[in-house]
Design a protein around this motif. Structure first.
Motif: not given
Length: 453
Positions: A164-173, A289-302
Protein backbone atom coordinates in the motif's frame (compact mmCIF):
# COMPACT_ATOMS: atom_id res chain seq x y z
CA UNK A 1 8.59 -15.84 -16.08
CA UNK A 2 6.38 -18.45 -14.40
CA UNK A 3 5.71 -19.24 -10.74
CA UNK A 4 6.89 -22.58 -9.36
CA UNK A 5 3.53 -23.17 -7.66
CA UNK A 6 0.29 -21.32 -6.92
CA UNK A 7 1.54 -20.09 -3.54
CA UNK A 8 4.07 -17.84 -5.24
CA UNK A 9 1.21 -15.83 -6.75
CA UNK A 10 -0.01 -14.61 -3.35
CA UNK A 11 0.27 -10.84 -2.86
CA UNK A 12 1.13 -7.89 -5.11
CA UNK A 13 -2.57 -7.25 -5.56
CA UNK A 14 -3.81 -4.26 -7.62
CA UNK A 15 -5.08 -0.94 -6.35
CA UNK A 16 -8.02 0.69 -8.15
CA UNK A 17 -9.50 4.18 -7.85
CA UNK A 18 -13.19 4.25 -6.95
CA UNK A 19 -15.21 6.83 -8.88
CA UNK A 20 -19.00 6.60 -8.86
CA UNK A 21 -19.77 5.10 -5.48
CA UNK A 22 -17.52 7.58 -3.64
CA UNK A 23 -18.49 10.69 -5.63
CA UNK A 24 -19.61 12.50 -2.46
CA UNK A 25 -16.20 12.05 -0.80
CA UNK A 26 -13.74 14.88 -1.45
CA UNK A 27 -10.66 12.64 -1.08
CA UNK A 28 -9.20 10.18 -3.55
CA UNK A 29 -10.53 6.74 -2.58
CA UNK A 30 -8.58 3.65 -3.61
CA UNK A 31 -9.54 -0.02 -3.33
CA UNK A 32 -6.89 -2.64 -2.56
CA UNK A 33 -8.32 -5.59 -4.54
CA UNK A 34 -7.38 -8.77 -2.67
CA UNK A 35 -9.56 -11.03 -4.83
CA UNK A 36 -6.65 -11.60 -7.21
CA UNK A 37 -4.98 -13.89 -4.65
CA UNK A 38 -5.30 -17.59 -5.63
CA UNK A 39 -7.97 -18.21 -2.98
CA UNK A 40 -9.72 -14.96 -3.97
CA UNK A 41 -9.14 -13.38 -0.56
CA UNK A 42 -6.63 -11.51 1.56
CA UNK A 43 -6.54 -14.44 3.97
CA UNK A 44 -4.15 -16.30 1.63
CA UNK A 45 -1.37 -14.02 2.89
CA UNK A 46 -1.67 -14.89 6.56
CA UNK A 47 -2.63 -18.54 5.98
CA UNK A 48 0.67 -19.21 4.24
CA UNK A 49 2.60 -17.17 6.81
CA UNK A 50 1.09 -19.12 9.73
CA UNK A 51 1.93 -22.45 8.07
CA UNK A 52 5.50 -21.49 7.22
CA UNK A 53 6.17 -20.16 10.73
CA UNK A 54 4.74 -23.35 12.24
CA UNK A 55 6.85 -25.50 9.93
CA UNK A 56 9.93 -23.53 10.91
CA UNK A 57 9.50 -24.01 14.66
CA UNK A 58 8.22 -27.60 14.47
CA UNK A 59 4.58 -27.08 15.48
CA UNK A 60 3.46 -28.40 12.07
CA UNK A 61 5.13 -31.64 11.06
CA UNK A 62 5.19 -33.50 7.71
CA UNK A 63 1.90 -35.28 6.92
CA UNK A 64 0.10 -33.37 9.68
CA UNK A 65 -3.52 -32.24 9.88
CA UNK A 66 -4.41 -28.54 10.01
CA UNK A 67 -7.47 -27.88 12.18
CA UNK A 68 -8.96 -24.38 12.25
CA UNK A 69 -12.12 -22.46 13.03
CA UNK A 70 -12.83 -20.28 9.99
CA UNK A 71 -15.57 -18.26 8.31
CA UNK A 72 -14.31 -19.66 5.03
CA UNK A 73 -11.59 -17.45 3.61
CA UNK A 74 -8.79 -18.42 5.99
CA UNK A 75 -9.77 -22.03 5.43
CA UNK A 76 -9.41 -21.53 1.69
CA UNK A 77 -5.91 -20.12 2.09
CA UNK A 78 -4.92 -22.95 4.41
CA UNK A 79 -6.49 -25.57 2.11
CA UNK A 80 -4.61 -24.31 -0.95
CA UNK A 81 -1.30 -24.31 0.93
CA UNK A 82 -2.09 -27.76 2.33
CA UNK A 83 -2.60 -29.16 -1.18
CA UNK A 84 0.84 -27.92 -2.23
CA UNK A 85 2.60 -28.90 0.99
CA UNK A 86 0.90 -32.26 1.63
CA UNK A 87 -1.26 -31.64 4.72
CA UNK A 88 -4.84 -32.63 5.56
CA UNK A 89 -7.39 -30.04 6.67
CA UNK A 90 -10.38 -30.08 9.03
CA UNK A 91 -12.29 -26.82 9.37
CA UNK A 92 -15.05 -25.81 11.77
CA UNK A 93 -17.34 -22.92 10.85
CA UNK A 94 -20.68 -21.36 11.75
CA UNK A 95 -24.09 -21.95 10.24
CA UNK A 96 -24.40 -18.28 9.25
CA UNK A 97 -21.69 -18.62 6.61
CA UNK A 98 -22.70 -19.07 2.98
CA UNK A 99 -22.96 -22.57 1.50
CA UNK A 100 -20.65 -21.48 -1.31
CA UNK A 101 -17.80 -21.05 1.17
CA UNK A 102 -18.19 -24.61 2.47
CA UNK A 103 -18.44 -26.03 -1.04
CA UNK A 104 -15.24 -24.23 -2.00
CA UNK A 105 -13.36 -25.64 1.00
CA UNK A 106 -14.53 -29.16 0.24
CA UNK A 107 -13.37 -28.73 -3.37
CA UNK A 108 -9.79 -28.68 -2.04
CA UNK A 109 -10.33 -31.90 -0.09
CA UNK A 110 -10.99 -30.30 3.29
CA UNK A 111 -13.46 -31.67 5.83
CA UNK A 112 -15.93 -29.01 7.05
CA UNK A 113 -17.86 -29.22 10.33
CA UNK A 114 -20.71 -26.69 10.67
CA UNK A 115 -21.42 -25.41 14.22
CA UNK A 116 -24.16 -23.13 15.63
CA UNK A 117 -23.54 -19.36 15.51
CA UNK A 118 -25.57 -18.22 18.48
CA UNK A 119 -23.50 -19.75 21.30
CA UNK A 120 -20.70 -18.35 23.48
CA UNK A 121 -17.12 -19.01 22.35
CA UNK A 122 -16.65 -21.14 25.49
CA UNK A 123 -19.67 -23.31 24.66
CA UNK A 124 -18.53 -26.82 23.66
CA UNK A 125 -20.66 -26.52 20.50
CA UNK A 126 -18.99 -23.32 19.26
CA UNK A 127 -16.71 -23.54 16.28
CA UNK A 128 -13.84 -22.30 18.47
CA UNK A 129 -14.37 -25.06 21.04
CA UNK A 130 -14.94 -27.83 18.48
CA UNK A 131 -11.69 -26.99 16.66
CA UNK A 132 -9.77 -27.00 19.97
CA UNK A 133 -11.24 -30.38 20.91
CA UNK A 134 -10.33 -31.85 17.54
CA UNK A 135 -6.76 -30.60 17.89
CA UNK A 136 -6.49 -32.58 21.14
CA UNK A 137 -8.05 -35.71 19.63
CA UNK A 138 -6.49 -35.89 16.14
CA UNK A 139 -2.90 -37.22 16.09
CA UNK A 140 -0.18 -35.03 14.53
CA UNK A 141 -2.52 -32.04 14.25
CA UNK A 142 -1.92 -28.30 14.53
CA UNK A 143 -4.40 -25.47 15.06
CA UNK A 144 -3.23 -22.17 13.54
CA UNK A 145 -5.70 -20.16 15.70
CA UNK A 146 -5.83 -17.19 13.36
CA UNK A 147 -7.33 -14.98 16.07
CA UNK A 148 -4.40 -15.16 18.49
CA UNK A 149 -1.59 -16.29 16.17
CA UNK A 150 0.52 -13.17 15.63
CA UNK A 151 1.88 -14.59 12.37
CA UNK A 152 -1.48 -13.34 11.05
CA UNK A 153 -0.75 -9.65 11.64
CA UNK A 154 2.95 -10.16 10.82
CA UNK A 155 2.01 -11.26 7.29
CA UNK A 156 0.34 -7.91 6.70
CA UNK A 157 3.21 -6.01 8.29
CA UNK A 158 5.58 -7.72 5.86
CA UNK A 159 3.36 -7.64 2.75
CA UNK A 160 0.12 -5.64 2.71
CA UNK A 161 1.47 -2.52 4.43
CA UNK A 162 4.55 -2.19 2.18
CA UNK A 163 2.46 -2.77 -0.95
CA UNK A 164 0.00 0.00 0.00
CA UNK A 165 2.83 2.40 0.87
CA UNK A 166 4.54 1.77 -2.47
CA UNK A 167 1.35 1.87 -4.57
CA UNK A 168 0.28 5.22 -3.07
CA UNK A 169 3.86 6.55 -3.21
CA UNK A 170 3.60 7.20 0.51
CA UNK A 171 0.61 9.53 0.05
CA UNK A 172 -1.93 7.44 1.97
CA UNK A 173 -3.68 9.44 4.72
CA UNK A 174 -6.42 7.00 5.81
CA UNK A 175 -6.69 3.20 5.90
CA UNK A 176 -10.16 1.60 6.13
CA UNK A 177 -10.38 -2.09 7.03
CA UNK A 178 -13.13 -4.42 8.29
CA UNK A 179 -12.03 -5.93 11.60
CA UNK A 180 -12.51 -9.65 12.31
CA UNK A 181 -9.39 -11.44 13.52
CA UNK A 182 -7.65 -8.06 13.50
CA UNK A 183 -4.62 -9.32 11.63
CA UNK A 184 -5.13 -7.30 8.46
CA UNK A 185 -5.77 -3.96 10.12
CA UNK A 186 -3.15 -4.32 12.87
CA UNK A 187 -0.28 -5.59 10.73
CA UNK A 188 -0.92 -3.12 7.91
CA UNK A 189 -1.41 -0.24 10.36
CA UNK A 190 1.80 -1.01 12.23
CA UNK A 191 3.86 -0.77 9.04
CA UNK A 192 2.11 2.37 7.77
CA UNK A 193 2.27 4.21 11.10
CA UNK A 194 5.99 3.48 11.31
CA UNK A 195 6.28 5.24 7.95
CA UNK A 196 3.90 8.07 8.89
CA UNK A 197 2.36 8.26 12.40
CA UNK A 198 -0.29 10.71 11.13
CA UNK A 199 -2.03 8.07 8.98
CA UNK A 200 -5.52 7.50 10.37
CA UNK A 201 -6.55 3.84 10.73
CA UNK A 202 -10.32 3.34 10.65
CA UNK A 203 -11.81 -0.02 11.62
CA UNK A 204 -15.20 -1.19 10.37
CA UNK A 205 -17.33 -3.02 12.92
CA UNK A 206 -20.86 -4.44 12.85
CA UNK A 207 -23.79 -4.22 15.26
CA UNK A 208 -23.64 -7.26 17.54
CA UNK A 209 -19.84 -7.04 17.89
CA UNK A 210 -17.83 -5.78 20.87
CA UNK A 211 -14.99 -3.91 19.14
CA UNK A 212 -16.27 -0.34 18.94
CA UNK A 213 -17.43 -0.04 22.54
CA UNK A 214 -14.26 -1.71 23.84
CA UNK A 215 -12.10 0.77 21.92
CA UNK A 216 -14.05 3.75 23.21
CA UNK A 217 -14.60 2.70 26.83
CA UNK A 218 -12.20 -0.14 27.60
CA UNK A 219 -15.25 -2.15 28.68
CA UNK A 220 -16.01 -5.62 27.31
CA UNK A 221 -19.80 -5.43 27.30
CA UNK A 222 -21.60 -8.74 26.75
CA UNK A 223 -24.82 -6.77 26.21
CA UNK A 224 -23.29 -5.59 22.93
CA UNK A 225 -23.26 -9.18 21.65
CA UNK A 226 -26.12 -10.50 19.55
CA UNK A 227 -26.43 -12.44 16.28
CA UNK A 228 -25.73 -10.55 13.07
CA UNK A 229 -25.74 -11.39 9.38
CA UNK A 230 -22.64 -9.59 8.10
CA UNK A 231 -19.82 -12.04 7.40
CA UNK A 232 -16.10 -11.66 7.98
CA UNK A 233 -16.05 -8.81 10.50
CA UNK A 234 -16.94 -8.29 14.16
CA UNK A 235 -16.42 -10.65 17.07
CA UNK A 236 -17.89 -11.58 20.43
CA UNK A 237 -14.44 -11.77 22.06
CA UNK A 238 -11.12 -9.92 21.78
CA UNK A 239 -8.58 -11.63 19.48
CA UNK A 240 -4.94 -11.00 20.34
CA UNK A 241 -4.35 -9.85 16.76
CA UNK A 242 -6.53 -6.78 17.31
CA UNK A 243 -4.11 -4.05 18.42
CA UNK A 244 -6.52 -1.35 19.57
CA UNK A 245 -3.66 1.13 20.04
CA UNK A 246 -3.15 1.19 16.27
CA UNK A 247 -6.83 1.76 15.40
CA UNK A 248 -7.93 5.38 15.66
CA UNK A 249 -11.67 4.87 15.26
CA UNK A 250 -14.29 2.15 14.81
CA UNK A 251 -17.33 2.73 12.61
CA UNK A 252 -20.34 0.40 12.92
CA UNK A 253 -22.36 -0.56 9.83
CA UNK A 254 -25.76 -2.28 9.81
CA UNK A 255 -26.36 -5.66 8.18
CA UNK A 256 -28.74 -4.04 5.69
CA UNK A 257 -26.37 -1.27 4.65
CA UNK A 258 -23.51 -3.75 4.27
CA UNK A 259 -25.57 -6.14 2.13
CA UNK A 260 -26.99 -3.47 -0.17
CA UNK A 261 -23.63 -1.72 -0.57
CA UNK A 262 -22.02 -5.03 -1.54
CA UNK A 263 -24.36 -5.11 -4.53
CA UNK A 264 -23.89 -1.41 -5.32
CA UNK A 265 -20.12 -1.86 -5.63
CA UNK A 266 -20.65 -4.39 -8.41
CA UNK A 267 -23.25 -2.25 -10.18
CA UNK A 268 -21.37 1.05 -9.94
CA UNK A 269 -17.69 0.12 -9.96
CA UNK A 270 -17.75 -3.26 -11.72
CA UNK A 271 -15.96 -4.91 -8.79
CA UNK A 272 -17.44 -8.23 -7.65
CA UNK A 273 -16.60 -8.14 -3.95
CA UNK A 274 -17.79 -9.80 -0.76
CA UNK A 275 -19.93 -8.80 2.19
CA UNK A 276 -17.21 -7.25 4.37
CA UNK A 277 -16.26 -5.01 1.43
CA UNK A 278 -19.82 -3.72 1.44
CA UNK A 279 -19.41 -2.91 5.13
CA UNK A 280 -16.10 -1.15 4.52
CA UNK A 281 -17.43 1.03 1.70
CA UNK A 282 -20.67 1.83 3.56
CA UNK A 283 -18.61 2.77 6.62
CA UNK A 284 -16.35 4.97 4.52
CA UNK A 285 -19.38 6.85 3.17
CA UNK A 286 -20.67 7.25 6.73
CA UNK A 287 -17.31 8.81 7.67
CA UNK A 288 -17.07 11.11 4.63
CA UNK A 289 -16.74 14.22 6.83
CA UNK A 290 -13.41 12.89 8.08
CA UNK A 291 -11.86 13.23 4.62
CA UNK A 292 -10.79 16.41 2.83
CA UNK A 293 -9.50 17.39 -0.58
CA UNK A 294 -6.05 15.92 -1.16
CA UNK A 295 -6.48 12.99 1.23
CA UNK A 296 -5.80 9.49 -0.06
CA UNK A 297 -8.09 6.87 1.46
CA UNK A 298 -7.31 3.18 0.94
CA UNK A 299 -10.08 0.62 1.54
CA UNK A 300 -9.12 -3.05 1.63
CA UNK A 301 -11.47 -5.24 -0.45
CA UNK A 302 -10.86 -8.62 1.23
CA UNK A 303 -12.72 -11.24 -0.81
CA UNK A 304 -14.76 -12.16 -3.88
CA UNK A 305 -18.49 -11.99 -4.58
CA UNK A 306 -18.76 -15.63 -5.65
CA UNK A 307 -18.80 -16.60 -1.97
CA UNK A 308 -22.09 -14.72 -1.52
CA UNK A 309 -24.18 -15.69 -4.55
CA UNK A 310 -26.84 -17.29 -2.34
CA UNK A 311 -26.96 -14.29 -0.01
CA UNK A 312 -26.15 -10.65 -0.79
CA UNK A 313 -26.37 -11.30 -4.53
CA UNK A 314 -29.72 -13.13 -4.23
CA UNK A 315 -32.74 -10.83 -4.35
CA UNK A 316 -35.08 -13.27 -2.61
CA UNK A 317 -32.61 -13.67 0.26
CA UNK A 318 -32.55 -9.89 0.63
CA UNK A 319 -36.35 -9.61 0.49
CA UNK A 320 -36.83 -12.32 3.11
CA UNK A 321 -34.79 -10.16 5.51
CA UNK A 322 -36.55 -6.95 4.57
CA UNK A 323 -33.39 -5.53 2.99
CA UNK A 324 -34.78 -5.09 -0.52
CA UNK A 325 -38.02 -3.51 -1.59
CA UNK A 326 -38.83 -3.01 -5.25
CA UNK A 327 -41.73 -3.03 -7.68
CA UNK A 328 -41.88 -6.80 -8.12
CA UNK A 329 -44.96 -8.50 -6.73
CA UNK A 330 -44.46 -10.62 -3.61
CA UNK A 331 -46.49 -13.31 -1.85
CA UNK A 332 -47.99 -10.55 0.29
CA UNK A 333 -49.25 -8.71 -2.82
CA UNK A 334 -50.67 -11.89 -4.36
CA UNK A 335 -52.66 -12.71 -1.21
CA UNK A 336 -54.07 -9.18 -1.06
CA UNK A 337 -55.29 -9.47 -4.66
CA UNK A 338 -57.02 -12.83 -4.13
CA UNK A 339 -60.82 -12.87 -4.41
CA UNK A 340 -61.12 -15.38 -1.57
CA UNK A 341 -58.02 -15.37 0.61
CA UNK A 342 -59.44 -17.87 3.13
CA UNK A 343 -57.74 -21.24 2.76
CA UNK A 344 -59.76 -24.47 2.78
CA UNK A 345 -58.16 -27.38 4.62
CA UNK A 346 -59.25 -30.85 5.64
CA UNK A 347 -58.37 -32.73 8.80
CA UNK A 348 -56.34 -35.90 8.34
CA UNK A 349 -59.03 -37.97 10.11
CA UNK A 350 -61.75 -37.01 7.61
CA UNK A 351 -62.56 -39.61 4.93
CA UNK A 352 -61.48 -39.58 1.32
CA UNK A 353 -65.16 -39.28 0.36
CA UNK A 354 -65.44 -36.09 2.46
CA UNK A 355 -62.39 -34.72 0.63
CA UNK A 356 -64.06 -35.49 -2.70
CA UNK A 357 -67.20 -33.64 -1.61
CA UNK A 358 -65.21 -30.57 -0.52
CA UNK A 359 -63.33 -30.46 -3.83
CA UNK A 360 -66.59 -30.80 -5.81
CA UNK A 361 -68.62 -28.31 -3.80
CA UNK A 362 -65.92 -25.60 -3.82
CA UNK A 363 -64.65 -26.33 -7.32
CA UNK A 364 -61.04 -26.54 -6.20
CA UNK A 365 -58.31 -28.93 -7.27
CA UNK A 366 -56.28 -29.41 -4.07
CA UNK A 367 -56.62 -29.27 -0.30
CA UNK A 368 -53.90 -28.95 2.37
CA UNK A 369 -54.28 -31.69 5.00
CA UNK A 370 -54.00 -30.68 8.66
CA UNK A 371 -53.45 -32.51 11.93
CA UNK A 372 -54.21 -30.62 15.12
CA UNK A 373 -54.24 -27.42 13.07
CA UNK A 374 -50.80 -27.99 11.51
CA UNK A 375 -50.35 -28.57 7.79
CA UNK A 376 -48.87 -32.06 7.33
CA UNK A 377 -49.51 -32.69 3.63
CA UNK A 378 -51.92 -32.28 0.74
CA UNK A 379 -54.40 -34.15 -1.45
CA UNK A 380 -55.13 -33.23 -5.05
CA UNK A 381 -57.71 -34.37 -7.60
CA UNK A 382 -55.11 -36.55 -9.28
CA UNK A 383 -54.06 -38.09 -5.92
CA UNK A 384 -57.67 -39.10 -5.25
CA UNK A 385 -58.23 -40.42 -8.77
CA UNK A 386 -55.05 -42.50 -8.74
CA UNK A 387 -55.91 -43.95 -5.32
CA UNK A 388 -59.52 -44.86 -6.20
CA UNK A 389 -58.57 -46.46 -9.51
CA UNK A 390 -56.23 -48.73 -7.59
CA UNK A 391 -58.59 -49.37 -4.64
CA UNK A 392 -62.22 -48.05 -4.77
CA UNK A 393 -62.80 -48.99 -1.11
CA UNK A 394 -60.43 -46.18 -0.03
CA UNK A 395 -63.43 -43.82 -0.10
CA UNK A 396 -64.18 -44.68 3.51
CA UNK A 397 -60.58 -44.49 4.70
CA UNK A 398 -59.06 -41.44 6.45
CA UNK A 399 -57.68 -38.90 4.00
CA UNK A 400 -54.25 -39.25 5.60
CA UNK A 401 -53.91 -42.62 3.82
CA UNK A 402 -53.52 -40.83 0.49
CA UNK A 403 -51.87 -37.64 1.77
CA UNK A 404 -48.73 -36.60 -0.10
CA UNK A 405 -45.89 -34.17 0.65
CA UNK A 406 -47.16 -30.72 1.68
CA UNK A 407 -46.92 -27.71 -0.59
CA UNK A 408 -43.74 -25.64 -0.09
CA UNK A 409 -43.95 -22.74 2.38
CA UNK A 410 -42.72 -19.31 1.29
CA UNK A 411 -42.14 -16.04 3.12
CA UNK A 412 -44.49 -13.07 2.65
CA UNK A 413 -41.59 -11.20 0.99
CA UNK A 414 -40.86 -13.96 -1.54
CA UNK A 415 -40.96 -12.58 -5.07
CA UNK A 416 -43.42 -13.66 -7.72
CA UNK A 417 -40.47 -14.96 -9.76
CA UNK A 418 -39.40 -17.35 -6.99
CA UNK A 419 -43.00 -18.50 -6.36
CA UNK A 420 -43.44 -19.25 -10.06
CA UNK A 421 -40.39 -21.52 -10.07
CA UNK A 422 -41.79 -23.46 -7.08
CA UNK A 423 -45.14 -24.16 -8.73
CA UNK A 424 -44.85 -27.14 -11.08
CA UNK A 425 -46.38 -30.57 -11.79
CA UNK A 426 -45.39 -31.87 -8.35
CA UNK A 427 -46.35 -28.69 -6.46
CA UNK A 428 -49.37 -26.97 -7.94
CA UNK A 429 -49.45 -24.38 -5.15
CA UNK A 430 -47.39 -22.85 -2.33
CA UNK A 431 -48.39 -21.95 1.22
CA UNK A 432 -47.63 -18.75 3.11
CA UNK A 433 -48.31 -17.57 6.66
CA UNK A 434 -49.83 -14.09 6.76
CA UNK A 435 -49.24 -11.33 9.35
CA UNK A 436 -51.95 -12.77 11.61
CA UNK A 437 -50.49 -16.27 11.55
CA UNK A 438 -53.10 -17.70 9.18
CA UNK A 439 -52.06 -20.10 6.43
CA UNK A 440 -52.88 -18.94 2.89
CA UNK A 441 -52.52 -20.81 -0.41
CA UNK A 442 -51.20 -19.40 -3.69
CA UNK A 443 -51.94 -21.23 -6.94
CA UNK A 444 -50.90 -20.56 -10.51
CA UNK A 445 -54.29 -18.95 -11.08
CA UNK A 446 -53.66 -16.57 -8.18
CA UNK A 447 -50.36 -15.49 -9.76
CA UNK A 448 -52.06 -14.85 -13.12
CA UNK A 449 -54.85 -12.98 -11.35
CA UNK A 450 -52.36 -10.77 -9.45
CA UNK A 451 -50.42 -9.91 -12.62
CA UNK A 452 -53.56 -9.03 -14.59
CA UNK A 453 -55.13 -6.77 -11.96
Amino acid sequence: MWSNNILETIGNTPMVKLNKITKDIKATVLAKIETTNPGNSIKDRMALKMIEDAERDGRLKPGGTIIEGTSGNTGMGLAIAAVIKGYKCIFTSTDKQSKEKFDALRAFGAEVIVCPTNVDPEDPRSYYSVSSRLEREVPNSWKPNQYDNLSNSQAHYEQTGPEIWEQTEGKITHLVVGVGTGGTISGTARFLKEKNPNIQVLGIDTYGSVFKKYKETGEFDKNEIYPYITEGIGEDFLPQNVDFSLIDHFEKVTDKDAALMTRQIAMQEGIFAGNSTGSAVAGTLQMKDRFKEGDVVVIIFPDHGTRYLGKMYNEDWLRERGFLKDDKLTARDIIRKKDNPEIVTIDSEKTVLEAINVIKSLNISQIPVTQKGMVIGKVTESDILDALLENPSLKSQPVQTITTTPFPFVDLNTSIDKISTLINKENIAVLVEDERGRIEIITQFDIINAISL
